[in-house]
Motif scaffolding. Structure first.
Motif, mmCIF file in Angstrom:
data_model
loop_
_atom_site.group_PDB
_atom_site.id
_atom_site.type_symbol
_atom_site.label_atom_id
_atom_site.label_comp_id
_atom_site.label_asym_id
_atom_site.label_seq_id
_atom_site.Cartn_x
_atom_site.Cartn_y
_atom_site.Cartn_z
ATOM 1 N N LYS A 1 -2.108 -42.840 44.405
ATOM 2 C CA LYS A 1 -1.110 -42.167 43.913
ATOM 3 C C LYS A 1 -0.161 -41.757 44.929
ATOM 4 O O LYS A 1 0.836 -41.594 44.851
ATOM 5 C CB LYS A 1 -1.516 -41.013 43.026
ATOM 6 N N ARG A 2 -0.698 -41.263 46.140
ATOM 7 C CA ARG A 2 0.112 -40.753 47.422
ATOM 8 C C ARG A 2 0.772 -41.903 47.860
ATOM 9 O O ARG A 2 2.117 -41.719 48.008
ATOM 10 C CB ARG A 2 -0.716 -40.147 48.157
ATOM 11 N N GLN B 1 3.622 -43.472 45.241
ATOM 12 C CA GLN B 1 4.433 -42.578 44.590
ATOM 13 C C GLN B 1 6.141 -43.083 45.034
ATOM 14 O O GLN B 1 6.176 -43.464 46.138
ATOM 15 C CB GLN B 1 4.206 -41.330 44.951
ATOM 16 N N ALA B 2 6.701 -42.823 44.071
ATOM 17 C CA ALA B 2 8.280 -43.335 44.270
ATOM 18 C C ALA B 2 8.810 -42.364 45.114
ATOM 19 O O ALA B 2 8.664 -41.203 45.033
ATOM 20 C CB ALA B 2 8.976 -43.200 42.717
ATOM 21 N N GLN B 3 9.667 -43.069 46.223
ATOM 22 C CA GLN B 3 10.192 -42.070 47.153
ATOM 23 C C GLN B 3 11.882 -42.333 47.091
ATOM 24 O O GLN B 3 12.343 -43.451 46.422
ATOM 25 C CB GLN B 3 9.895 -42.679 48.590
ATOM 26 N N ARG C 1 8.564 -51.129 46.863
ATOM 27 C CA ARG C 1 6.874 -51.024 46.644
ATOM 28 C C ARG C 1 6.387 -52.231 46.273
ATOM 29 O O ARG C 1 5.099 -52.551 46.806
ATOM 30 C CB ARG C 1 6.647 -49.855 45.615
ATOM 31 N N ASP D 1 0.608 -35.051 54.043
ATOM 32 C CA ASP D 1 0.312 -34.056 52.689
ATOM 33 C C ASP D 1 -0.234 -32.857 53.110
ATOM 34 O O ASP D 1 -1.019 -32.698 54.217
ATOM 35 C CB ASP D 1 -0.826 -34.965 51.993
ATOM 36 N N ASP E 1 -5.066 -43.269 53.684
ATOM 37 C CA ASP E 1 -3.866 -43.945 52.875
ATOM 38 C C ASP E 1 -3.150 -45.100 53.637
ATOM 39 O O ASP E 1 -2.844 -45.907 52.860
ATOM 40 C CB ASP E 1 -2.900 -42.820 52.800
ATOM 41 N N TYR F 1 0.299 -46.569 39.182
ATOM 42 C CA TYR F 1 0.099 -45.123 40.074
ATOM 43 C C TYR F 1 1.446 -44.750 40.510
ATOM 44 O O TYR F 1 1.592 -43.560 40.734
ATOM 45 C CB TYR F 1 -0.591 -45.605 40.917
ATOM 46 N N GLY F 2 2.398 -45.574 40.735
ATOM 47 C CA GLY F 2 3.818 -44.946 41.251
ATOM 48 C C GLY F 2 4.735 -44.450 40.286
ATOM 49 O O GLY F 2 5.299 -43.469 40.461
ATOM 50 N N ASP F 3 4.851 -45.224 39.246
ATOM 51 C CA ASP F 3 5.671 -44.626 38.187
ATOM 52 C C ASP F 3 5.061 -43.930 37.027
ATOM 53 O O ASP F 3 5.711 -43.306 36.064
ATOM 54 C CB ASP F 3 6.291 -45.912 37.521
ATOM 55 N N GLY F 4 3.954 -43.969 37.058
ATOM 56 C CA GLY F 4 2.980 -43.043 36.221
ATOM 57 C C GLY F 4 3.228 -43.631 34.589
ATOM 58 O O GLY F 4 3.055 -43.048 33.858
#
Lengths: 117, 181
Positions: free
Chosen positions: A15-16, A19-21, B37, B101, B116, B138-141
């Motif tokens: 997820k980290r 995630q969209a930046q 990505r 983070d 990470d 995971y990126g766009d949910g």
């Protein structure tokens, strides 16, 4: 990282990292600038063609339609007035010769067998 | 005037360039992020998004509002990215390095950053479709059903892709740990 912790920690890490930046503004500008040029022709599906042909609101094409109509009217008046007759007489001799040849070709005996048509 | 994506697409289908530019300004930033990505390369991502937006223009008259415009566009971008990945070798994600983070403990934060980095590196080496599924989930949910629609497959196939991706990640991370240890 233990075996039990692994799935949760992997999910959290994914997820980290995924995630969209916010996109680079310069890259966005470059893409938009490239899209700003003349665009290619759109692909019109076949099922829409009748609608396109029946659409009389095609403003960019009306001069061409007007030119076509003018040519048609001109051709009609040239035909009615007989302005094209003299061109027909010019090749009259060739027409006669061609007609004679045609008969000889059709009715001449066959060269090898002598058979007549 | 209705300026929803679908309304703009209806105008684009009639050849309205202003509506097309409006739609591009709205979606290009997010699509660039997505392509980057999946591809792990900024230059390729720009090319893929440009090509996708041009396809939106050329195919607009054929578009029918059966699904959301955003889903359709995402599908085009993902397919173009997968095509590119088939043609070209993997390039490591450029920004996979330091991800900060907020964590109370500095040691824990350092460990998380390192984890990470390794996960990002391992994800970059996944097969194209597995990586696309991971990015979309995971990126766009997105839900599995949405991912299935974009990848033009079934929900169970997406679940399989995600399970295999995680197995591959685990294998890659284990081998990295062994190399480091």
């Amino acid at each position: 990282m233990t075996n039990q912790q692994f799935p949760e920690q992997l999910d959290a890490a994914l997820k980290r990292t995924m995630q969209a930046q916010p996109a680079d503004p310069a890259a966005v500008d470059r893409v938009l600038a490239r899209l700003g040029g003349p665009l290619p022709r759109q692909k019109i599906p076949l099922w829409r063609l009748p609608a396109v042909l029946l659409d009389w609101q095609f403003a960019p094409a009306w001069p061409r339609v007007a030119a076509l109509a003018a040519c048609a009217v001109l051709g009609f008046y040239v035909g009615i007035a007989g302005l094209d007759r003299r061109f027909d007489h010019l090749d009259g001799r060739f027409t006669a010769a061609a007609n004679a040849d045609l008969g000889s070709i059709v009715f001449e005996p066959e060269t090898l067998t002598g058979a007549r048509p | 005037m209705d300026d929803s994506d679908e309304a703009l697409m209806a105008r684009v289908a009639r050849g309205d360039e202003a509506a097309y530019r409006n739609l591009s300004r709205r979606h290009v930033p997010a699509m660039l992020g997505l392509a980057r990505r999946i591809l792990g390369n900024a230059a390729d991502a720009e090319d893929a998004v440009q090509e996708a937006m041009l396809r939106v223009w050329t195919h607009a008259p054929r578009w029918q509002p059966l699904a959301a415009f955003r889903t359709w566009l995402t599908r085009i971008v993902v397919n173009l990215c997968l095509d590119r990945k088939r043609r070209a070798p993997w390039v490591e994600l450029e920004a996979a390095g330091e991800i900060v983070d907020p964590a109370p403990d500095a040691a824990e934060q350092a460990e998380q950053s390192e984890r990470d980095r390794l996960v990002a590196k391992a994800t970059a080496e996944l097969p194209a479709r597995q990586r696309a599924a991971i990015v979309l989930t995971y990126g766009d949910g997105m839900s599995n059903a949405q991912v299935a629609e974009i990848l033009d497959t079934t929900v169970s196939a997406v679940e399989t892709l995600l399970v295999r991706a995680k197995q591959n990640l685990r294998r890659a991370l284990d081998s990295t740990g062994e190399e480091d240890g």
